[in-house]
Design an enzyme around this catalytic site. Sequence first.
Site, mmCIF file in Angstrom:
data_model
loop_
_atom_site.group_PDB
_atom_site.id
_atom_site.type_symbol
_atom_site.label_atom_id
_atom_site.label_comp_id
_atom_site.label_asym_id
_atom_site.label_seq_id
_atom_site.Cartn_x
_atom_site.Cartn_y
_atom_site.Cartn_z
ATOM 1 N N GLU A 192 -65.903 61.664 -37.413
ATOM 2 C CA GLU A 192 -66.498 62.870 -36.828
ATOM 3 C C GLU A 192 -67.884 62.569 -36.265
ATOM 4 O OE1 GLU A 192 -66.163 66.043 -39.679
ATOM 5 O OE2 GLU A 192 -63.973 66.076 -39.376
ATOM 6 N N GLU A 225 -63.452 50.895 -37.953
ATOM 7 C CA GLU A 225 -62.513 50.564 -39.048
ATOM 8 C C GLU A 225 -63.254 50.041 -40.266
ATOM 9 O OE1 GLU A 225 -59.234 51.011 -38.940
ATOM 10 O OE2 GLU A 225 -59.108 51.601 -36.844
ATOM 11 N N GLY A 226 -64.382 50.700 -40.565
ATOM 12 C CA GLY A 226 -65.214 50.285 -41.686
ATOM 13 C C GLY A 226 -66.256 49.306 -41.197
#
Lengths: 387, 303
Positions: free
Chosen positions: A137, A367-368
């Site tokens: 977000e 992705e982290g």
Amino acid sequence: MTDTRTPDFLEVDSLLAPDERQVRDTVARFVDAQVLPVIADCFETGRFPMELVAPMADLGLFGPTLSDYGCAGLNHIAYGLIMQELERGDSGVRSFASVQSSLVMYPIHRWGSAQQKEHWLPRLAGGQAIGCFGLTEPDGGSDAGTMKTRAHLRGSDWVLNGAKMWITNGTVADVAVVWAQTDEGIRGFLVEKGTPGYTTRDIPHKFSLRASVTSELFFDECVLPAASRLPGAHGLACPLSCLTEARYGIAWGAIGAASACYREALEFARQRKLFGSTLAAKQMTQVRLAEMLRRIVSAQLLALQLGRLKDAGRVHHTQVSLAKWNNVRAALDVARDARDLLGAGGITVELATIRHLLNLESVITYEGTETIHQLIVGREITGEEAF
Amino acid sequence: MPCPPSGVSAKMGPAPGPAARGREPSYLGYVWFQLEEVGTLRILAIVKQVPDSNAAVKVTADGKGIDQTGLKLVVDPFDEFGIELAVQLKEKRKDVAEVVALTVGGDKAAEALRVALAMGADRGIHANDPAFETKDELFYAAVIAAAVKKESAPIDLIVTGKYNIDLDAGAVGAAVAEYVDWPHIAAVTGFELAADGKSFVARRRIEGAEEVVEGALPVVLTIEKGMVEPRYPSLPNLMKAKKKPVALLTSKDLAVDAGLAAGLQFLSLFPPPPRPACKMVPGEPDQMAKELVRLLREEAKVV
């Protein structure tokens, strides 16, 4: 023509099964013939090569580990090798396939209703439909549990409100897998393009992943029928397990990007003459090339063992975190050093290295982030949560 | 490309009888032909596994072979044209019963066969025996011809590349045709099989022109680059190819004239010598010209 293959200093090839090698070689050929000739221009003009979606689908690159709905039923080593080869082309092209396979087809296959599977999986596998995955977000991605997007029941319908950001394929997607907070916890929804209250917008001004679409998704009183919810998905663990799938592919993909940079630097060092000898004959250059190769070889072995664990059903997500962190870091280090070695020519997209370097700045973030993966491994070895 | 040997092209014309086609007329075969109205044609594609043209080939220390360590092997790109043509014929026509892919080679050649099966061949034949290892294309062709003759149902069309990129001799197609006693058309750029599944028109590129030839099956075609665009085997098809039948043949199964194996004696392999360094002649143009003439006369001794 130069050899575009990933280096194989430790005969890692001999650890692969014949069909695993064959899958890799098939995808490598596709990348050499169809991705490499167009990708620099795509990056420069900020365009995703949409014309490659159909050939990628024909090749079977979407959902290749599934064994139904016309998919290939490959093991995870073969899947990783696909990602490696695609990212040797470009991280944006690999991202497209990662999202389609790991973040859209995987959750629908795992938690979707029979009707959702029948409707979407053949279309997604065949490239007639494109998917995206909405978790991150505007206020952040690492702490996904505090997401603000909410879904509440109105009669039998769900009403979705909120926004998602940094969504690969967002504006071109026919279906979005959207994660939202409900009174019962986090749930997943399939939102079709054109649903009233659902709008998308591209994120402009990117200097990374320019050959990939990155978007924002907006939900304003977006009404979804009850059948839009993924019936099997309950809780934050579900989107996180999708991320584990995608991160696994990234650990392999990074090897491809690193190899492309290493090859280019090595080729240049052999040809460029400086102060009476080639760059390749200088001690400093050799140390740097050797360092690149060391990083690539370590990443290859790490990815391979991770894949074998995954195929044996024993992989833990913290192991995937370690591999994503290590391999993307290795690739970024290789790309930065290769860029430097290439001198002035290395700043143009005539050479692939700066494109890979700029792309990898995204890959190490999405992705982290690197830090999140370090803290996941840290938590695993100390038992203390320190996010 | 040389034209087909005159002895071969002279055979072009009406279809030879069953005896000339190298098959024994059998009762079973006859019945089968009567019952089936569609799907009687059998196409065989010869598939050779060769080093990738981009691979750096290293000669082994003993000078007898090529170092296989880490060597990338692929389906010969010209043989891929043959597979593609065969598969396209099967896709377009109802009278093609099957496409058979045949390879001669060691265990690794199974991978090349699998590519052919993934591209659409229905079954494979793998002639795998140390006795078949050769750098002599005539012997290689004799092994292939023996395998073709061994087929229980007759083959009607054999397709292969106009040459293989490893030995570059271009003899395989012509030699196979000779051994099975069929006509051969070299460097084919177009092939139209008539609706009757027997007569055909083929095109081939010759110096400055295109030759159009007519004939009837059976025939051996060697395919020129550009006739068809080989497809990528898709990953699902690669997996399905694992389940397609592959017959293994050894020297026990194939009667190959042993005398042929000794036809060509292989002595040694060596890489071409490195090019000597280029000598730059410095100075003003008139000085450079004088110096160049002096070098050509005194050092190179060519003027």
